[in-house]
Design an enzyme around this catalytic site. Structure first.
Site, PDB file in Angstrom:
ATOM      1  CE1 TYR A 104      -3.284  -2.882   5.492  1.00 56.20           C
ATOM      2  CE2 TYR A 104      -3.284  -0.532   5.000  1.00 56.20           C
ATOM      3  CZ  TYR A 104      -3.292  -1.851   4.578  1.00 56.20           C
ATOM      4  OH  TYR A 104      -3.307  -2.128   3.226  1.00 56.20           O
TER       5      TYR A 104
ATOM      6  CB  THR B 105      -0.893  -0.009   1.267  1.00 56.29           C
ATOM      7  OG1 THR B 105      -1.400   1.292   1.498  1.00 56.29           O
ATOM      8  CG2 THR B 105      -0.112  -0.406   2.506  1.00 56.29           C
TER       9      THR B 105
HETATM   10  P1  NAD Z   1      -9.507  -7.638   1.763  1.00 53.54           P
HETATM   11  O1  NAD Z   1      -9.540  -7.372   3.221  1.00 53.54           O
HETATM   12  O2  NAD Z   1     -10.721  -7.372   0.937  1.00 53.54           O
HETATM   13  O3  NAD Z   1      -9.095  -9.156   1.479  1.00 53.54           O
HETATM   14  C1  NAD Z   1      -8.077  -9.799   2.198  1.00 53.54           C
HETATM   15  C2  NAD Z   1      -8.184 -11.294   1.913  1.00 53.54           C
HETATM   16  O4  NAD Z   1      -7.124 -11.941   2.613  1.00 53.54           O
HETATM   17  C3  NAD Z   1      -9.486 -11.924   2.398  1.00 53.54           C
HETATM   18  O5  NAD Z   1     -10.011 -12.765   1.399  1.00 53.54           O
HETATM   19  C4  NAD Z   1      -9.069 -12.724   3.625  1.00 53.54           C
HETATM   20  O6  NAD Z   1      -9.870 -13.875   3.842  1.00 53.54           O
HETATM   21  C5  NAD Z   1      -7.645 -13.082   3.260  1.00 53.54           C
HETATM   22  N1  NAD Z   1      -6.820 -13.359   4.457  1.00 53.54           N
HETATM   23  C6  NAD Z   1      -6.698 -12.580   5.566  1.00 53.54           C
HETATM   24  N2  NAD Z   1      -5.891 -13.171   6.456  1.00 53.54           N
HETATM   25  C7  NAD Z   1      -5.478 -14.340   5.887  1.00 53.54           C
HETATM   26  C8  NAD Z   1      -4.606 -15.386   6.314  1.00 53.54           C
HETATM   27  N3  NAD Z   1      -4.024 -15.361   7.525  1.00 53.54           N
HETATM   28  N4  NAD Z   1      -4.389 -16.428   5.483  1.00 53.54           N
HETATM   29  C9  NAD Z   1      -4.983 -16.464   4.251  1.00 53.54           C
HETATM   30  N5  NAD Z   1      -5.827 -15.521   3.812  1.00 53.54           N
HETATM   31  C10 NAD Z   1      -6.068 -14.465   4.613  1.00 53.54           C
HETATM   32  O7  NAD Z   1      -8.260  -6.807   1.225  1.00 53.54           O
HETATM   33  P2  NAD Z   1      -8.070  -6.003  -0.135  1.00 53.54           P
HETATM   34  O8  NAD Z   1      -8.633  -4.644   0.038  1.00 53.54           O
HETATM   35  O9  NAD Z   1      -8.512  -6.847  -1.253  1.00 53.54           O
HETATM   36  O10 NAD Z   1      -6.485  -5.858  -0.144  1.00 53.54           O
HETATM   37  C11 NAD Z   1      -5.677  -6.899  -0.701  1.00 53.54           C
HETATM   38  C12 NAD Z   1      -4.213  -6.527  -0.561  1.00 53.54           C
HETATM   39  O11 NAD Z   1      -3.966  -5.292  -1.222  1.00 53.54           O
HETATM   40  C13 NAD Z   1      -3.769  -6.307   0.897  1.00 53.54           C
HETATM   41  O12 NAD Z   1      -2.475  -6.831   1.022  1.00 53.54           O
HETATM   42  C14 NAD Z   1      -3.771  -4.801   1.075  1.00 53.54           C
HETATM   43  O13 NAD Z   1      -2.819  -4.416   2.030  1.00 53.54           O
HETATM   44  C15 NAD Z   1      -3.378  -4.353  -0.324  1.00 53.54           C
HETATM   45  N6  NAD Z   1      -3.877  -3.032  -0.726  1.00 53.54           N
HETATM   46  C16 NAD Z   1      -5.200  -2.720  -0.613  1.00 53.54           C
HETATM   47  C17 NAD Z   1      -5.657  -1.473  -1.039  1.00 53.54           C
HETATM   48  C18 NAD Z   1      -7.127  -1.108  -0.990  1.00 53.54           C
HETATM   49  O14 NAD Z   1      -7.485   0.034  -1.282  1.00 53.54           O
HETATM   50  N7  NAD Z   1      -8.027  -2.016  -0.653  1.00 53.54           N
HETATM   51  C19 NAD Z   1      -4.754  -0.536  -1.569  1.00 53.54           C
HETATM   52  C20 NAD Z   1      -3.395  -0.892  -1.657  1.00 53.54           C
HETATM   53  C21 NAD Z   1      -2.973  -2.146  -1.250  1.00 53.54           C
END
Ligand code: NAD
Length: 371
Positions: free
Chosen positions: A178, A136
C-alpha cells in the site's frame, strides 16, 4: 472571479465523502464532480445529504481509464483536482499488491496526464488550475519506539512514544505494498510539476477516524464487533503506535491547502495525537460500553490477540507544524471528543453499517481473521 469545476476523486469513500460534503456546502459557486468507481469501499449512501444539491454531480468512472478521464476533463472544463481515489487498506495490499499498483500508481498517472493534456486548452475564466494529491504518512516508513511507556512532549497534546517525527523533508521509505504504491503516486505527481510545470500539491496525513469509515479499519471494526459480541482481533501485542486525526479536521485541512497551499509544496497533516493500538482499543471499549449502558469492562473479554500483520510498522508520528505555522490549520477536536462523536455516530447509524457488512465483506472478514 474565476469559475471552478473541481473533480474530487474517491468522493464516495470515507475521507472523500467528507471533502465532497464540505466543498458542496461551503462553495455553492463551485461545481463539484465526484468521480468514483464505487469499489467495495465506495458508497453513495455516505452522501445522501448532498446528492440533490445543484452544484453536485456524481460520475461513476475508473481513474485508470485514461480515455474516459480525458473525456470527463474536457466535458466539464475541469480546472481543479482533489485526488483521493485509491485502494487504501494495508491488509488488502498484502494479499493483492497488483490492484494497488494499478489504481494508486497508474490511476494517478492517468489523471495527471488527462489534466495536463486538457488544461492547456481550458476556456478563459478557468484560472484556478491545481492538482492536489492526498497521500499518507505511511510513505515515510516506520519510526523507533524509543519511549515505550510514552513521555510528554511540546509537540503533542498527548504522550509521544519516540523522539523522531515525520517531517516534510523525511526521506521516503515505504514498507507495505500500500505505502509503496502511494509513494509511487506521490513521485509521479511531483514529477509532473518538475517536468511539465503542472501546478501540484501533495499532502501526507496520519490515520483518520470518524463517521462513514469502511468497517475493515480498526475503529469502526471494533465498534461493530462489540455491538455484535464478536471477538476484537488485535495484531501482535497491540504495541504499534499511530497518530489519529478526526476526518472532518482532515477535510478542513484539505480546504485550506487547496485554496492557500503553495504550488509544488508538501504539507504533513496530523493530529499531534499518538496512541498505542491497545490503548485506543480500551478507549473504544469503554466508550461503547458506556453509551450502550453496559457495565464498565463488560466487553474487555472480547479482546483476542492474533498473529501480527506482516511487516507491521511500529510507529508513525507526524509533525504538522509547517501547516500550522504557514496556513494556520490546527485540529479542532480533542481525541476524547472525536471518539465520543464517532462511537455515537456508528451506534446511531446501524442500518448504514449493516448494509455494508453483509455480503462480500462478510466472507472477506471470515477469511481474513478466521474468527
Ligand atoms: P476509502 O477506501 O474509504 O475510499 C476510496 C475511494 O476510492 C472509494 O470510494 C473507491 O470506490 C474509490 N476508488 C478506488 N479505486 C478507484 C478507481 N480505480 N477509480 C475511481 N475510484 C476509485 O479510502 P479513504 O480512507 O477515504 O482514503 C482516501 C485517500 O486518503 C486515499 O488516497 C488514502 O491513501 C488517503 N489517506 C487515507 C488515510 C486514512 O486514514 N484513511 C490517511 C491518510 C491518507
Amino acid at each position: 472571479m474565476s469559475k471552478r469545476n473541481i473533480i474530487i476523486t474517491g468522493g464516495a469513500g470515507f475521507i472523500g465523502s467528507h471533502v465532497v460534503r464540505l466543498f458542496v456546502n461551503k462553495y455553492p459557486d463551485y461545481h463539484i464532480i465526484n468521480l468514483d468507481k464505487l469499489t467495495y469501499a465506495g458508497n453513495l449512501a455516505n452522501l445522501k445529504d448532498v446528492e440533490n444539491k445543484p452544484n453536485y454531480t456524481f460520475v461513476k468512472a475508473d481513474i485508470c481509464d485514461f480515455e474516459m478521464m480525458l473525456k470527463i476533463f474536457k466535458q466539464y472544463h475541469v480546472d481543479g483536482v482533489i485526488h483521493l481515489a485509491a485502494e487504501s487498506h494495508v491488509d488488502r495490499s498484502i494479499r493483492d499488491p497488483f490492484t494497488f499498483a494499478r489504481t494508486n500508481v497508474l490511476g494517478t498517472l492517468s489523471l495527471l496526464q488527462a489534466a495536463r493534456l486538457t488544461w492547456e486548452y481550458l476556456p478563459e475564466g478557468y484560472e484556478g488550475k491545481r492538482f492536489y494529491h492526498i497521500s499518507t504518512d505511511e510513505v515515510y516508513g516506520a519510526l523507533e519506539l524509543t519511549h515505550p511507556e510514552g513521555k510528554s512532549s511540546e509537540i503533542s497534546a498527548h504522550e509521544v512514544y519516540g523522539d523522531e517525527f515525520f517531517k516534510e523533508t523525511t526521506k521516503y521509505n515505504p514498507h507495505s505494498p500500500y505505502s509503496a504504491s502511494k509513494a509511487g503516486s506521490d513521485h509521479f505527481v511531483r514529477a509532473f510539476h518538475d517536468t511539465y510545470g503542472m501546478p501540484t500539491i501533495v499532502t501526507n496525513c496520519s490515520n483518520n477516524y470518524g463517521p462513514y469509515q469502511f468497517p475493515e479499519k480498526l475503529i469502526p471494526l471494533f465498534i461493530n464487533n462489540i455491538r455484535h459480541r464478536k471477538p476484537l482481533p488485535v495484531y501482535g501485542k497491540g504495541e504499534n503506535v499511530r497518530d489519529w486525526l478526526y476526518v472532518v479536521d482532515h477535510a478542513r485541512a484539505i480546504d485550506v491547502i487547496f485554496h492557500n497551499g503553495k504550488i509544488a509544496d508538501t504539507y504533513n497533516i496530523g493530529g499531534f495525537n499518538e496512541w498505542k493500538n491497545i490503548d485506543i482499543i480500551h478507549v473504544i471499549i469503554k466508550t461503547v460500553d458506556r453509551l450502550l449502558g453496559n457495565p464498565e469492562g463488560y466487553s474487555e473479554g472480547l479482546i483476542t490477540y492474533v498473529m501480527d500483520r506482516m511487516g507491521h510498522d511500529l510507529r508513525y508520528a507526524i509533525d504538522s507544524t509547517k501547516l500550522k505555522n504557514e496556513l494556520g490549520w490546527e485540529p479542532s477536536l480533542q481525541f476524547e471528543e472525536g471518539i465520543e462523536k464517532t462511537v455515537q455516530w456508528y451506534l446511531d447509524n446501524q442500518e448504514w453499517m449493516d448494509n455494508i457488512t453483509s455480503g462480500a465483506y462478510e466472507s472477506y472478514y471470515e477469511d481474513m481473521y478466521n474468527l
